[in-house]
Design an enzyme around this catalytic site. Structure first.
Site, mmCIF file in Angstrom:
data_model
loop_
_atom_site.group_PDB
_atom_site.id
_atom_site.type_symbol
_atom_site.label_atom_id
_atom_site.label_comp_id
_atom_site.label_asym_id
_atom_site.label_seq_id
_atom_site.Cartn_x
_atom_site.Cartn_y
_atom_site.Cartn_z
ATOM 1 C CG MET A 32 11.092 35.952 43.642
ATOM 2 S SD MET A 32 10.301 36.032 42.289
ATOM 3 C CE MET A 32 11.586 35.003 41.234
ATOM 4 C CG HIS A 39 19.275 34.892 47.209
ATOM 5 N ND1 HIS A 39 19.350 33.653 46.554
ATOM 6 C CD2 HIS A 39 18.424 35.545 46.491
ATOM 7 C CE1 HIS A 39 18.378 33.736 45.688
ATOM 8 N NE2 HIS A 39 17.839 34.830 45.507
ATOM 9 C CB SER A 188 16.476 30.620 42.097
ATOM 10 O OG SER A 188 16.838 31.578 43.029
HETATM 11 P P1 AMP Z 1 15.479 36.740 43.283
HETATM 12 O O1 AMP Z 1 15.244 35.791 44.416
HETATM 13 O O2 AMP Z 1 16.088 36.057 42.138
HETATM 14 O O3 AMP Z 1 14.207 37.621 43.195
HETATM 15 O O4 AMP Z 1 16.581 37.524 43.802
HETATM 16 C C1 AMP Z 1 16.572 38.374 45.064
HETATM 17 C C2 AMP Z 1 17.394 39.434 45.095
HETATM 18 O O5 AMP Z 1 18.764 38.664 45.116
HETATM 19 C C3 AMP Z 1 17.726 40.350 43.965
HETATM 20 O O6 AMP Z 1 17.847 41.685 44.607
HETATM 21 C C4 AMP Z 1 18.516 39.941 42.977
HETATM 22 O O7 AMP Z 1 19.202 40.840 42.404
HETATM 23 C C5 AMP Z 1 19.541 39.299 44.003
HETATM 24 N N1 AMP Z 1 20.512 38.185 43.523
HETATM 25 C C6 AMP Z 1 19.987 37.292 42.754
HETATM 26 N N2 AMP Z 1 21.220 36.566 42.192
HETATM 27 C C7 AMP Z 1 22.319 37.242 42.629
HETATM 28 C C8 AMP Z 1 23.634 36.922 42.533
HETATM 29 N N3 AMP Z 1 24.110 35.973 41.799
HETATM 30 N N4 AMP Z 1 24.541 37.999 42.997
HETATM 31 C C9 AMP Z 1 24.094 38.798 43.749
HETATM 32 N N5 AMP Z 1 22.796 39.216 43.897
HETATM 33 C C10 AMP Z 1 21.663 38.307 43.501
#
Ligand code: AMP
Length: 282
Positions: A32, A39, A188
């Site tokens: 996102m 990420h 984020s």
């Molecule tokens: P988001 O942008 O929050 O939807 O996250 C996108 C992807 O990044 C998802 O698969 C999350 O699980 C992964 N993600 C978010 N934060 C972390 C983190 N601290 N460590 C590893 N993966 C993450």
């Protein structure tokens, strides 16, 4: 190899044409945006394992509840692109809500069972939005592998189940949670925290670590582990606990006794910011 800035496409037609130029293994990292090292670690892993990496950046409106933070969700595409370039990402897909959900859109993908507890109980409709958008991303990009973070453990389990049930020919890779030096899982949403809240937010990982230490000392009673987690959270005045859970790793059902693999997880409000975190035992 010199790294090129990633190409950005928004429409589905452009995405499909760009995808057609890729030979060999394609890895997809759905996000996102407002990217951080968590990420980027997914993108790097994809780069190691695939010939081409596509990152999608889409703040998916259907996974936000009516009282959640869709309108304030942080966005900074220029910064995101700077972070993705050194990771070797070639293509970034930034669909608009109209591309994903054109007028009259009426088809949903829903995983039963696994989506009911934990995040599903606190955020009704959340996973229906996630599985629908991830299905659309899978269909559009047709990756060989897709990368998700352990940070969102239930989401990873739900996506794995959906991929199996709907026969997507895609390997789901789940990558470790990347943390700040005080243990706070990168997110984020951490950008919403005031300085005091940011300091206090380390309590989530302290709480999970306390339960993990008790487990390592032999504690197998799930309720005792939940109590340990809750006590640490309650000791932080800025934190408001939404749930703490000790669940079976595969079914996500709450446990009485930890015998096999277990997921310790929690959701905690720091002021108005909702944070989640987890660790796996066994
Ligand atoms: P988001 O942008 O929050 O939807 O996250 C996108 C992807 O990044 C998802 O698969 C999350 O699980 C992964 N993600 C978010 N934060 C972390 C983190 N601290 N460590 C590893 N993966 C993450």
């Amino acid at each position: 190899m010199d790294k090129q800035p990633p190409r950005i496409v928004s429409s589905l037609a452009e995405l499909r044409s760009a995808r057609l130029l890729f030979d060999g293994k394609v890895g997809l990292v759905p996000t996102m945006g407002y990217l951080h090292e968590g990420h980027v670690s997914l993108a790097r892993r994809a780069r190691e394992e695939c010939d081409h990496v596509i990152v999608s950046i889409f703040v998916n409106p259907t996974q936000f509840g009516p009282s959640e933070d869709l309108s304030t969700y942080p966005r900074d595409l220029d910064r995101d692109l700077l972070l993705l370039e050194p990771a070797g990402v070639e293509l970034v897909w930034t669909p608009t809500p109209e591309v994903m959900y054109p007028p009259g859109f009426a088809t949903w993908v829903e995983v039963e069972g696994l989506t009911k507890p934990l995040e599903g109980a606190s955020r009704p409709g959340h996973f229906r939005g996630v599985t629908t958008v991830v299905s659309k991303l899978f269909n559009a990009v047709q990756p060989h592998k897709a990368y998700f973070g352990q940070k969102d453990a239930q989401q990873a389990a739900v996506i794995r189940k959906m991929t199996r049930d709907l026969d997507f020919p895609i390997e789901i890779v789940v990558c470790p949670t990347v943390r700040e030096t005080d243990g706070l899982a990168m997110s984020s949403r951490n950008s919403y925290l005031s300085p005091d809240e940011r300091t206090a937010a380390a309590v989530l990982f302290r709480s999970l670590s306390a339960a993990r230490s008790a487990y390592e000392r032999g504690e197998r009673n799930a309720q005792s582990l939940r109590r340990i987690m809750a006590e640490v959270i309650l000791s932080e005045p800025l934190a408001k606990m939404q749930y703490v859970s000790v669940a079976d790793y595969d079914t996500l059902e709450e446990l009485e006794t930890v015998a096999g693999k277990a997921l310790l997880s929690m959701a905690v409000f720091m002021g108005r910011t909702r944070l989640i975190d987890n660790v796996v035992l066994g």
